[in-house]
Design an enzyme around this catalytic site. Structure first.
Site, short mmCIF file in Angstrom:
data_model
loop_
_atom_site.label_atom_id
_atom_site.label_comp_id
_atom_site.label_asym_id
_atom_site.label_seq_id
_atom_site.Cartn_x
_atom_site.Cartn_y
_atom_site.Cartn_z
CG ASP A 104 47.25 -10.06 72.09
OD1 ASP A 104 46.85 -11.13 72.54
OD2 ASP A 104 48.00 -9.28 72.74
CG ASP B 180 42.59 -9.74 81.25
OD1 ASP B 180 42.02 -9.42 82.31
OD2 ASP B 180 43.49 -10.60 81.20
#
Ligand code: ABU
Length: 374
Positions: free
Chosen positions: A258, A207
């Site tokens: 993140d 991803d």
């Protein structure tokens, strides 16, 4: 919805496309010029399959078993849509060009030679796409329910391609039987001290949100959706101009970097205090900022993510950072550290699995390729 008018300094005089490239970004902090903001319209709850089971918190199992493959509740869609539209308006007011995906019909069941699925949404462009330099990269993904998600962005990508962007699509995995490890046990992710993952190395998988950009240096973690073959694929395709560093932290269920490592400016990084016990040596001269805990505890059975969505922020430039307005301790810390947080309501988006960073893809930031590490 947004009332912090003092942040709207408008586009700076030097804004505009210095290099003339339509797609160009090297860091998470260079001045933002163009961004994709996702949408939850048409979002379908993922089915309860082997990867959902390995990835979701066990307290959310009932939700997927009950609502899997059905539309998300309308009131969730509406409240998150308001927040996404407000985010888009805030960015536009800041002088940033905002683009939106075209949701495809995520309710349609699709079939490959090995399995059937449907879903999911076009809410998280960060997961599906990555911009490195002037190249836009499509991630192959690892969830069957996300197999065709990138098509929601294809018109936009083609438009960028027509204007000169480079475009790479990673090889899609079959996501067949050999791709998922039947022995993976999410309650015991470490075996003999080694972290295990629900996906194998049978195919290339990543991803985009497992990568974080620092100019010539890019950090990436292996995760529930990113394997070593995926990392190597990105490394080889980016070539010698970039250094792709694989890092491992103490998140037993890693999926997307993140909320673990959040660079804010050259020499300044937020490190998740729970998962980052030790940073790579390359950060030895950087200011490592320790954030306060998230403002609110886990408050939704529907989360696809951890509590640490507080850290899932979007930098407009080296000073200004868009952050969820209820994350007051973090907002205060950002001010103390010399940043200018821009609080927006985004809490209703959280149950879809991300916050402002996940919901966006920075297509263009004004900057050039540099090394930030000596
Ligand atoms: N997609 C962001 C999720 C990261 C986290 O669960 O903390």
């Amino acid at each position: 919805m947004f009332a912090f008018s003092s942040f709207f300094r408008g586009a700076s005089p030097e804004s505009g496309r210095g290099s003339g490239k339509v797609v160009e970004a090297y860091t998470e902090w260079d001045p933002l010029e163009e961004v994709v903001v996702g949408t939850v319209k048409g979002a379908i709850v993922p089915p309860w399959d082997s990867i959902t089971e390995a990835t979701m918190p066990s307290h959310a199992e009932w939700f997927f078993k009950k609502y899997g493959e059905q539309p998300f509740p309308q009131e969730m869609i509406e409240s998150a849509t308001q927040e996404l539209d407000n985010l888009a308006a805030v960015l536009e007011k800041l002088g940033v060009k905002v683009r939106r995906p075209e949701p495809i019909d995520f309710s349609v069941e699709y079939q490959t030679p090995w399995w059937k699925s449907r879903g999911l949404y076009a809410a998280m462009p960060r997961d599906v796409l990555m911009v490195v330099g002037d190249t836009i990269i499509e991630a192959p993904m690892a969830w069957r329910t996300r197999y065709f998600e990138v098509f929601a962005y294809r018109k936009l990508i083609k438009e960028y391609f027509d204007q000169g962007a480079r475009w790479l699509a990673a090889p899609k995995s079959t996501m067949g039987g050999e791709f998922y490890d039947p022995l993976y046990d999410s309650d015991h992710p470490y075996v003999d001290g080694v972290k295990r993952f629900p996906i194998t190395e049978a195919e290339v998988a990543f991803d985009a949100a497992d990568f974080v950009r620092f100019g010539k240096d890019i950090l990436v973690q292996k995760s529930h959706v990113t394997n070593s073959s995926g990392i190597e694929w990105v490394r080889r395709h980016l070539g010698h101009e970039y250094r792709v560093h694989e890092v491992e932290f103490d998140d037993p269920h890693p999926m997307h970097i993140d909320t673990t490592i959040v660079p804010l400016a050259p020499g300044k990084i937020i490190a998740n205090p729970v998962w980052v016990k030790k940073l790579p040596e390359m950060f030895s001269s950087w200011d490592v900022l320790t954030p306060p805990p998230p403002a609110k505890p886990f408050d939704s059975a529907l989360y696809f993510s951890s509590d640490w969505l507080s850290l899932n922020m979007l930098s407009v430039d080296e000073k200004r950072v868009i952050v969820e307005e209820q994350e007051k301790p973090l907002i205060d810390a950002l001010v103390k550290w010399g940043f200018e947080p821009i609080p927006i309501p985004f809490r209703n988006f959280y149950p879809f699995g991300g916050s402002v960073h996940c919901a966006t893809l920075d297509v263009r930031r004004r900057g050039s390729l540099k090394s930030y590490f000596s």
